[in-house]
Design an enzyme around this catalytic site. Structure first.
Site, PDB file in Angstrom:
ATOM      1  N   ARG A  64       0.826  -1.204   0.000  1.00  0.00           N
ATOM      2  CA  ARG A  64       0.000   0.000   0.000  1.00  0.00           C
ATOM      3  C   ARG A  64       0.864   1.260   0.000  1.00  0.00           C
ATOM      4  O   ARG A  64       0.539   2.249  -0.674  1.00  0.00           O
ATOM      5  CB  ARG A  64      -0.922  -0.010   1.224  1.00  0.00           C
ATOM      6  N   HIS A  68       0.396   4.142  -2.789  1.00  0.00           N
ATOM      7  CA  HIS A  68      -0.003   5.488  -2.393  1.00  0.00           C
ATOM      8  C   HIS A  68       1.091   6.504  -2.675  1.00  0.00           C
ATOM      9  O   HIS A  68       0.792   7.663  -2.964  1.00  0.00           O
ATOM     10  CB  HIS A  68      -0.393   5.502  -0.916  1.00  0.00           C
ATOM     11  N   SER A  78       7.485  10.862  -1.302  1.00  0.00           N
ATOM     12  CA  SER A  78       6.870  11.976  -0.573  1.00  0.00           C
ATOM     13  C   SER A  78       6.006  11.502   0.588  1.00  0.00           C
ATOM     14  O   SER A  78       5.838  12.225   1.576  1.00  0.00           O
ATOM     15  CB  SER A  78       6.035  12.838  -1.521  1.00  0.00           C
ATOM     16  N   GLU A  89       0.314  19.649   7.023  1.00  0.00           N
ATOM     17  CA  GLU A  89      -0.167  19.420   5.665  1.00  0.00           C
ATOM     18  C   GLU A  89       0.609  18.334   4.935  1.00  0.00           C
ATOM     19  O   GLU A  89       0.621  18.270   3.719  1.00  0.00           O
ATOM     20  CB  GLU A  89      -0.096  20.732   4.866  1.00  0.00           C
ATOM     21  N   ASN A  97      -5.044   8.363   3.480  1.00  0.00           N
ATOM     22  CA  ASN A  97      -3.900   7.564   3.930  1.00  0.00           C
ATOM     23  C   ASN A  97      -4.154   6.977   5.321  1.00  0.00           C
ATOM     24  O   ASN A  97      -3.217   6.529   5.986  1.00  0.00           O
ATOM     25  CB  ASN A  97      -2.624   8.414   3.953  1.00  0.00           C
ATOM     26  N   HIS A 198      -5.663  -6.360  -3.502  1.00  0.00           N
ATOM     27  CA  HIS A 198      -6.586  -6.534  -2.375  1.00  0.00           C
ATOM     28  C   HIS A 198      -6.602  -7.982  -1.889  1.00  0.00           C
ATOM     29  O   HIS A 198      -7.285  -8.291  -0.911  1.00  0.00           O
ATOM     30  CB  HIS A 198      -8.007  -6.106  -2.774  1.00  0.00           C
TER      31      HIS A 198
END
Length: 326
Positions: A64, A68, A78, A89, A97, A198
């Protein structure tokens, strides 16, 4: 008691792609660190192996993390940043997330690499290599060993707003997911295979409880719906209560595609790809042929992990994955 690493390697086959992909001012290539840090990939694999042995649930959050990270402005590390111009932020603070974990493994890997190859291996590459190994390292049945290209560099900023805008929602539709993947040159068959990730892990009630009440989603089998209603009976626990994504949630296999054909799709997208005429043939095919699923997942993963990467002199190589270099 430990297990020999050889037992994990290429358990069900290895797949490859091109040995290099051109970037704006450099390239991604196979074994990018073979000269600058020859043991880099081995060090990543050793850390992931230890994590998987002590916590079999590690595979899903590591995969994941890779997805992401790549979904928000490309695969640039990042998601690991803990500071930006506004510390509130950062990307990881996005509600999309929610539940992101195993960031500590990334930091441990980076610390080990910094000891042998200071400021050489990017955090962006560590994320993708760890995901590769998480897919493959299983005691019972390993997924494909993907020959991930490396040479990414790290971003120097993160944005919660960009994460909110670019990460898919838990109730994403087939049309929306097809558009997201099309923008990354990932075709529908590869996209369905990527959703097959998944097959690992769990889903929290908050992400699917709307399918259970006030009336049950008719695409859910009555038995499965009743099970989920029991698990998610207390709305105040929606952030902690969870259900497995499929019957073999710790194993990277094709059982997910069998489950969703039988009304056992946890998320809306799981159920929709099993019934939408554009995606249903791929679901059926992957349910019958695990090697075909592995092949198409590999193809899609390589495209996703090479999308909008920083290369050459772009970005930086962080000394600490949590903070940009001062």
């Amino acid at each position: 008691m430990g297990f020999p690493l050889a037992l994990f390697l290429c358990t069900l086959g290895c797949f490859s792609a091109s040995t290099a992909i051109a970037g704006i001012s450099g390239i991604l290539e196979l074994h990018f660190y073979k000269t600058s840090c020859p043991d880099a990939e081995m060090i990543v694999r050793e850390h992931v192996t230890r994590s998987m042995l002590t916590d079999p649930s590690s595979a899903a959050p590591l995969l994941r993390l890779a997805f992401h990270d790549c979904q928000v402005d490309g695969c640039d590390g990042s998601i690991l940043l803990k500071e930006s111009s506004n510390s509130l932020e950062i990307e990881a603070q996005s509600q999309k997330n929610f539940g992101i974990r195993k960031l500590d493994i990334m930091n441990n890997i980076k610390s080990s690499l910094e000891e042998v190859c200071p400021q050489t291996v990017s955090c962006a590459d560590i994320i993708q290599l760890a995901a590769r190994d998480a897919i493959n390292l299983h005691l019972q049945a390993g997924g494909p060993f993907i020959k991930v290209l490396t040479g990414r560099r790290d971003s120097i900023s993160a944005s919660k707003k960009r994460a909110e805008n670019q990460l898919p929602a838990s109730n994403i539709s087939v049309n929306e997911f097809a558009k997201i993947f099309h923008e990354k040159n990932i075709n529908l068959q590869e996209g369905v295979a990527l959703i097959g990730a998944h097959t690992l892990g769990i889903g929290h009630c908050r992400n699917f409880e709307e399918r259970l009440r006030p009336v049950s989603d008719p695409t859910l089998s009555p038995t499965f719906s009743l099970q989920l209603q029991t698990v998610c009976s207390d709305p105040s626990l929606a952030d902690v209560a969870f259900a497995q994504n499929d019957a073999t949630a710790f194993i990277f296999d094709n059982h997910y595609f069998i489950d969703i054909q039988n009304g056992r799709g946890l998320l809306k997208i799981d159920s929709e790809i099993a019934t939408d005429p554009r995606t249903m043939p791929h679901v059926i095919a992957f349910g019958k042929d695990m090697q075909q699923f592995f092949h198409m997942f590999t193809s899609g993963f390589l495209k996703l992990s090479s999308h909008k990467v920083l290369v050459g002199e772009e970005g930086e190589i962080r000394r600490d994955c949590s903070f940009k270099n001062s």
